[in-house]
Design a protein around this motif. Structure first.
Motif, PDB file in Angstrom:
ATOM      1  N   LEU A  27      32.432  -2.977  30.348  1.00  0.00           N
ATOM      2  CA  LEU A  27      33.707  -3.060  29.621  1.00  0.00           C
ATOM      3  C   LEU A  27      34.567  -1.831  29.847  1.00  0.00           C
ATOM      4  CD1 LEU A  27      32.266  -4.422  26.299  1.00  0.00           C
ATOM      5  CD2 LEU A  27      33.613  -5.702  27.948  1.00  0.00           C
ATOM      6  N   ASN A  28      33.920  -0.678  29.960  1.00  0.00           N
ATOM      7  CA  ASN A  28      34.632   0.575  30.211  1.00  0.00           C
ATOM      8  C   ASN A  28      33.598   1.596  30.663  1.00  0.00           C
ATOM      9  OD1 ASN A  28      33.429   1.540  27.748  1.00  0.00           O
ATOM     10  ND2 ASN A  28      35.062   0.472  26.627  1.00  0.00           N
ATOM     11  N   ASP A  29      33.985   2.874  30.669  1.00  0.00           N
ATOM     12  CA  ASP A  29      33.078   3.908  31.206  1.00  0.00           C
ATOM     13  C   ASP A  29      31.749   3.976  30.460  1.00  0.00           C
ATOM     14  OD1 ASP A  29      34.867   4.558  33.065  1.00  0.00           O
ATOM     15  OD2 ASP A  29      35.569   6.430  32.126  1.00  0.00           O
ATOM     16  N   LEU A  30      31.751   3.597  29.200  1.00  0.00           N
ATOM     17  CA  LEU A  30      30.545   3.807  28.394  1.00  0.00           C
ATOM     18  C   LEU A  30      29.823   2.533  27.988  1.00  0.00           C
ATOM     19  CD1 LEU A  30      31.668   6.635  25.901  1.00  0.00           C
ATOM     20  CD2 LEU A  30      30.160   6.830  27.895  1.00  0.00           C
ATOM     21  N   VAL A  31      30.551   1.441  27.821  1.00  0.00           N
ATOM     22  CA  VAL A  31      29.973   0.261  27.163  1.00  0.00           C
ATOM     23  C   VAL A  31      29.836  -0.914  28.135  1.00  0.00           C
ATOM     24  CG1 VAL A  31      30.234  -1.399  25.270  1.00  0.00           C
ATOM     25  CG2 VAL A  31      30.936   0.988  24.947  1.00  0.00           C
ATOM     26  N   THR A  32      28.660  -1.553  28.097  1.00  0.00           N
ATOM     27  CA  THR A  32      28.404  -2.733  28.920  1.00  0.00           C
ATOM     28  C   THR A  32      27.842  -3.842  28.038  1.00  0.00           C
ATOM     29  OG1 THR A  32      28.015  -1.447  30.913  1.00  0.00           O
ATOM     30  CG2 THR A  32      27.023  -3.641  30.846  1.00  0.00           C
ATOM     31  N   ARG A  33      28.311  -5.067  28.305  1.00  0.00           N
ATOM     32  CA  ARG A  33      27.798  -6.216  27.545  1.00  0.00           C
ATOM     33  C   ARG A  33      26.700  -6.905  28.347  1.00  0.00           C
ATOM     34  NH1 ARG A  33      32.281  -9.331  26.665  1.00  0.00           N
ATOM     35  NH2 ARG A  33      31.847 -10.869  28.287  1.00  0.00           N
ATOM     36  N   PHE A  34      25.634  -7.293  27.639  1.00  0.00           N
ATOM     37  CA  PHE A  34      24.522  -8.032  28.237  1.00  0.00           C
ATOM     38  C   PHE A  34      24.418  -9.372  27.540  1.00  0.00           C
ATOM     39  CE2 PHE A  34      23.760  -3.593  28.845  1.00  0.00           C
ATOM     40  CZ  PHE A  34      23.239  -3.495  30.132  1.00  0.00           C
TER      41      PHE A  34
ATOM     42  N   GLN B 288      24.417 -21.467  20.080  1.00  0.00           N
ATOM     43  CA  GLN B 288      22.977 -21.409  20.304  1.00  0.00           C
ATOM     44  C   GLN B 288      22.606 -21.343  21.781  1.00  0.00           C
ATOM     45  OE1 GLN B 288      22.203 -24.611  16.964  1.00  0.00           O
ATOM     46  NE2 GLN B 288      20.323 -23.479  17.367  1.00  0.00           N
ATOM     47  N   SER B 289      23.623 -21.237  22.660  1.00  0.00           N
ATOM     48  CA  SER B 289      23.284 -21.160  24.084  1.00  0.00           C
ATOM     49  C   SER B 289      23.062 -19.720  24.524  1.00  0.00           C
ATOM     50  CB  SER B 289      24.401 -21.808  24.921  1.00  0.00           C
ATOM     51  OG  SER B 289      25.578 -21.026  24.845  1.00  0.00           O
ATOM     52  N   THR B 290      23.843 -18.776  23.993  1.00  0.00           N
ATOM     53  CA  THR B 290      23.853 -17.417  24.528  1.00  0.00           C
ATOM     54  C   THR B 290      23.928 -16.382  23.408  1.00  0.00           C
ATOM     55  OG1 THR B 290      25.132 -18.283  26.390  1.00  0.00           O
ATOM     56  CG2 THR B 290      25.065 -15.892  26.158  1.00  0.00           C
ATOM     57  N   TYR B 291      23.154 -15.317  23.547  1.00  0.00           N
ATOM     58  CA  TYR B 291      23.314 -14.130  22.698  1.00  0.00           C
ATOM     59  C   TYR B 291      23.975 -13.042  23.529  1.00  0.00           C
ATOM     60  CZ  TYR B 291      19.956 -15.529  18.960  1.00  0.00           C
ATOM     61  OH  TYR B 291      19.307 -16.126  17.927  1.00  0.00           O
ATOM     62  N   ALA B 292      24.784 -12.204  22.869  1.00  0.00           N
ATOM     63  CA  ALA B 292      25.356 -11.052  23.567  1.00  0.00           C
ATOM     64  C   ALA B 292      25.167  -9.793  22.731  1.00  0.00           C
ATOM     65  CB  ALA B 292      26.841 -11.294  23.846  1.00  0.00           C
ATOM     66  N   ILE B 293      24.889  -8.685  23.423  1.00  0.00           N
ATOM     67  CA  ILE B 293      24.883  -7.367  22.796  1.00  0.00           C
ATOM     68  C   ILE B 293      25.755  -6.452  23.647  1.00  0.00           C
ATOM     69  CG2 ILE B 293      22.546  -7.623  21.845  1.00  0.00           C
ATOM     70  CD1 ILE B 293      21.541  -5.825  24.140  1.00  0.00           C
TER      71      ILE B 293
ATOM     72  N   ALA C 140      38.246   1.529  23.647  1.00  0.00           N
ATOM     73  CA  ALA C 140      38.270   0.643  22.478  1.00  0.00           C
ATOM     74  C   ALA C 140      37.780  -0.750  22.896  1.00  0.00           C
ATOM     75  CB  ALA C 140      39.662   0.570  21.883  1.00  0.00           C
ATOM     76  N   SER C 141      36.442  -0.886  23.021  1.00  0.00           N
ATOM     77  CA  SER C 141      35.874  -2.149  23.500  1.00  0.00           C
ATOM     78  C   SER C 141      36.302  -3.310  22.593  1.00  0.00           C
ATOM     79  CB  SER C 141      34.343  -2.068  23.476  1.00  0.00           C
ATOM     80  OG  SER C 141      33.905  -0.851  24.035  1.00  0.00           O
ATOM     81  N   TYR C 142      36.713  -4.376  23.226  1.00  0.00           N
ATOM     82  CA  TYR C 142      37.069  -5.634  22.546  1.00  0.00           C
ATOM     83  C   TYR C 142      38.358  -5.559  21.713  1.00  0.00           C
ATOM     84  CZ  TYR C 142      32.323  -6.620  23.950  1.00  0.00           C
ATOM     85  OH  TYR C 142      31.197  -6.771  24.683  1.00  0.00           O
ATOM     86  N   ALA C 143      39.050  -4.423  21.734  1.00  0.00           N
ATOM     87  CA  ALA C 143      40.254  -4.306  20.902  1.00  0.00           C
ATOM     88  C   ALA C 143      41.313  -5.335  21.308  1.00  0.00           C
ATOM     89  CB  ALA C 143      40.825  -2.891  21.000  1.00  0.00           C
ATOM     90  N   ASP C 144      41.497  -5.522  22.608  1.00  0.00           N
ATOM     91  CA  ASP C 144      42.529  -6.457  23.066  1.00  0.00           C
ATOM     92  C   ASP C 144      42.221  -7.881  22.617  1.00  0.00           C
ATOM     93  OD1 ASP C 144      43.740  -4.339  24.223  1.00  0.00           O
ATOM     94  OD2 ASP C 144      43.062  -4.775  26.274  1.00  0.00           O
ATOM     95  N   GLU C 145      40.973  -8.249  22.792  1.00  0.00           N
ATOM     96  CA  GLU C 145      40.542  -9.596  22.437  1.00  0.00           C
ATOM     97  C   GLU C 145      40.718  -9.851  20.933  1.00  0.00           C
ATOM     98  OE1 GLU C 145      36.630 -10.203  24.134  1.00  0.00           O
ATOM     99  OE2 GLU C 145      36.116 -11.489  22.428  1.00  0.00           O
ATOM    100  N   LEU C 146      40.302  -8.865  20.129  1.00  0.00           N
ATOM    101  CA  LEU C 146      40.413  -9.009  18.677  1.00  0.00           C
ATOM    102  C   LEU C 146      41.874  -9.116  18.256  1.00  0.00           C
ATOM    103  CD1 LEU C 146      37.680  -6.420  17.693  1.00  0.00           C
ATOM    104  CD2 LEU C 146      37.684  -8.836  16.999  1.00  0.00           C
TER     105      LEU C 146
END
Lengths: 346, 321
Positions: free
Chosen positions: B18-25, B68-73, B154-160
């Motif tokens: 997502l950015n320099d520090l945060v990655t979604r799995f 119920q198909s996918t979890y994300a962290i 600001a991870s996910y800020a745009d989406e929110l």
């Protein structure tokens, strides 16, 4: 396995009866010859084939008769079923849990078909075929908790979890051992257990609450509780005490074997996924003393338990006055032989 | 009397930086089945097989609780940490099989609330993403105030902001934007519940201000998982299992107990839930208590330790485990 459902009543003529199979699978609660409280929890992950522990929600020969009795209780007293406004999501959780469990565990009796939010539920024994929209209350004849618990044996308490406590914020309670949902609604774990003798001093409730707060999704738990009931009454509520309390005085040495019943509650605990509430089903099993003593180990052991139980517990469980007669009756079935450990018949 | 959690065998299906520090799995069940639904605010404990070391790190679930198909962290890389986040960032690949726990919620919404007021700092946004999805689906009223170091972080800020333009406010530290907390807390309708997740300083600040303004304790919710800190190695005797174990520099006491094959209860692994509380039978040395669970008196008593985050320095420590 096909279940033959009994045509029987839990009131008036009391035609309730247990088949031989029901007697053999009765959840006898005493694992030794004496009784004291304990936090006797174990995981609810199946059990011996054919036992009441095998399925998540046991369905037995009394299913249809119990559901008829529940409908009669609700017709007279709608407050036996209550759900505070914030508990609707937990009601959907419970509906989903019961529908999924029963359709998987008893595919010949129940079917659940899901396409997105459009669900179809078939309950063959009760002749129900209901299409509805999951999470849309308007698509069912009752709220989700009431709808599904009119089709499931046992009482159901849904406990909200917050502030490190559990709160009795919803329930369907028509087969209870002398407590009232209408009185307890909104209370927390310590408030609704306040009347229980001895257990507070023993620290039972602090430990039990800590255990329950930590029950997680996918790891349900269970325990047994018990009391005694004269006549096979499901509804021994405080609201109707004037009707059933007096029946305790009708016991005689001659009719005792038929009228006196051991009442065992199979209590289970499931974390509900969407709401994070805890559901606490309390399933009541009744057995007449004359049927119970047909298992020699159980007759011997029940005699010793009732003979030696502390007076406070006999009073709290409501049989202190009849105890001498009960012990006298059961002594005929106790030859003094040693009993094997555990609850199962020899 | 350990309640414990069941495990889920999953496969990594997507990795999104997502950015320099945060990655979604993202994970799906390896057997193709459905994942359990969960409640917003729940976390899962991810097991990482890192050579000889098994790491167990909790991460908030941030996918739609009804999906119920996918979890994300989302994992924030901590270069100075003990290695869990680095393992996720550097070693985990799409297609890898992993084991995660069933969801556990120690930060659930109070569904009685007339309104949910959420304050997030940095990676503390993740539990709120799932809670907002839950509330949006059930018609719940919410307002989110989200502070991050910069727009880029600001991870996910745009989406929110795009999905909930009227309910979301974003604050960037590098532009000297700050949450006007007193004004915000003062203007809330009766029945509002307050939730905060972020760095310790932010949690303390919000809780203190809310207390000053007379907010009921029951209406203020917070989640702060501590990561275990490294420290000097030490030796421990486990009395019940009759074993002597060595806790390594970058290992927590709980991890060392588990590595010795001794089953110990846990839930959050971050000093918050109380599940791993362990009795001390004897000691000669000093405790480094880092949890939020024990009170000051218990910490001073030398009778209890929370092995998920706390350590010991000294000659001997004997535990009832």
């Amino acid at each position: 396995m096909t279940i033959q459902f009994n045509d029987e009543t839990f009131r008036d003529d009391y035609s309730f009866h247990n088949s031989d199979r029901a007697i053999q699978r009765f959840p006898f609660p005493f694992h030794e010859d004496s009784y004291m409280y304990s936090v006797n929890m174990e995981r609810h992950k199946g059990g011996p084939e054919g036992s009441v522990y095998e399925m998540r929600f046991d369905v037995d020969e009394h299913y249809l008769a119990e559901m008829k009795d529940r409908a009669m209780v609700l017709a007279e007293d709608p407050l036996r079923c209550q759900s505070l406004p914030h508990m609707t999501l937990a009601g959907w959780d419970l509906l989903e849990l019961i529908m999924v469990s029963k359709s998987e565990d008893y595919p010949d009796l129940f079917e659940l078909h899901r396409e997105g939010s459009n669900w179809r539920w078939i309950n063959r024994p009760m002749g129900i075929d209901q299409s509805f929209v999951f999470m849309d209350e308007a698509s069912l004849p009752y709220g989700p908790m009431e709808y599904i618990t009119r089709q499931a044996q046992g009482d159901f308490c849904i406990l909200d979890q917050r502030d490190d406590n559990l709160w009795m914020d919803a329930g369907m309670v028509t087969t209870q051992a002398d407590w009232s949902l209408d009185f307890d609604i909104g209370m927390n774990f310590f408030e609704w257990h306040a009347p229980v003798p001895k257990a507070h001093e023993m620290g039972i409730f602090v430990r039990a609450l800590k255990f329950l707060l930590n029950i997680q999704q996918g790891s349900p738990a269970r325990r047994l509780n018990w009391t005694l009931t004269v006549n096979p009454l499901l509804d021994t509520s405080p609201e109707n005490y004037h009707k059933w309390g007096v029946q305790k005085t009708t016991l005689t040495p001659e009719n005792l074997g038929r009228k006196q019943h051991l009442r065992v509650e199979l209590q289970t605990f499931f974390r509900l996924p969407r709401s994070n509430a805890l559901v606490f089903p309390i399933r009541c099993y009744l057995i007449a003393f004359e049927d119970l003593v047909s298992v020699p180990k159980w007759g011997r052991r029940l005699h010793r338990v009732l003979r030696d139980i502390p007076d406070e517990l006999a009073t709290y469980k409501g049989f202190i006055d009849n105890r001498p007669m009960l012990v006298d009756y059961l002594s005929q079935y106790d030859d003094g032989a040693e009993t094997s450990p555990g609850v199962w018949p020899d | 009397m350990s309640a414990g959690t069941d495990k889920l065998a999953v496969t990594v299906t997507n990795i999104v930086p997502l950015n320099d520090l945060v990655t979604r799995f993202e994970f799906q069940r390896s057997d193709g089945g459905e994942l359990p639904t969960f409640s917003g605010g729940a976390h899962t404990v991810v097991e990482m097989r890192d050579g000889d070391i098994t790491r167990l790190n909790p991460y908030s679930l941030m996918s739609d609780p009804m999906d119920q198909s996918t979890y994300a962290i989302s994992v924030r890389r901590d270069d100075a940490g003990r290695g869990g986040s680095l393992f996720m960032h550097n070693r985990v690949r799409v297609g890898d099989r992993m084991v995660i726990s069933y969801p556990v919620n120690l930060f659930s919404l109070d569904l009685r609330a007339r309104k949910h007021l959420m304050i997030a700092g940095g990676i503390g946004i993740t539990p709120f993403i799932a809670q907002i999805k839950q509330l949006a689906a059930t018609g719940g009223r919410f307002e989110l105030h989200y502070a991050a170091r910069s727009a880029a972080l600001a991870s996910y800020a745009d989406e929110l902001t795009a999905h909930h333009p009227n309910n979301v406010s974003i604050y960037h530290d590098d532009q000297a934007q700050a949450i006007d907390l007193v004004h915000l807390l003062d203007g809330q309708p009766l029945g509002t519940h307050l939730y905060v997740c972020g760095p310790k300083g932010m949690i303390d600040w919000v809780r203190a201000k809310a207390a000053d303004l007379g907010w009921p304790r029951e209406a203020v919710h917070y989640e702060e998982f501590l990561a275990p800190q490294s420290g000097k190695p030490f030796e421990v005797k486990l009395a019940l299992s009759n074993k002597v174990i060595e806790v390594g520099e970058h290992q927590s006491l709980l991890e060392a107990i588990e590595a010795a094959g001794v089953d110990a209860p846990y839930l959050c692994r971050g000093g918050a839930c109380g599940q791993c509380e362990t009795d001390v039978i004897g000691y000669d040395g000093k405790f480094i208590h880092r949890d939020h669970w024990l009170d000051d008196e218990e910490k001073a008593s030398g009778k209890k330790i929370m092995p998920c985050v706390s350590r010991f320095e000294g000659k001997t420590l004997v535990l009832d485990r």
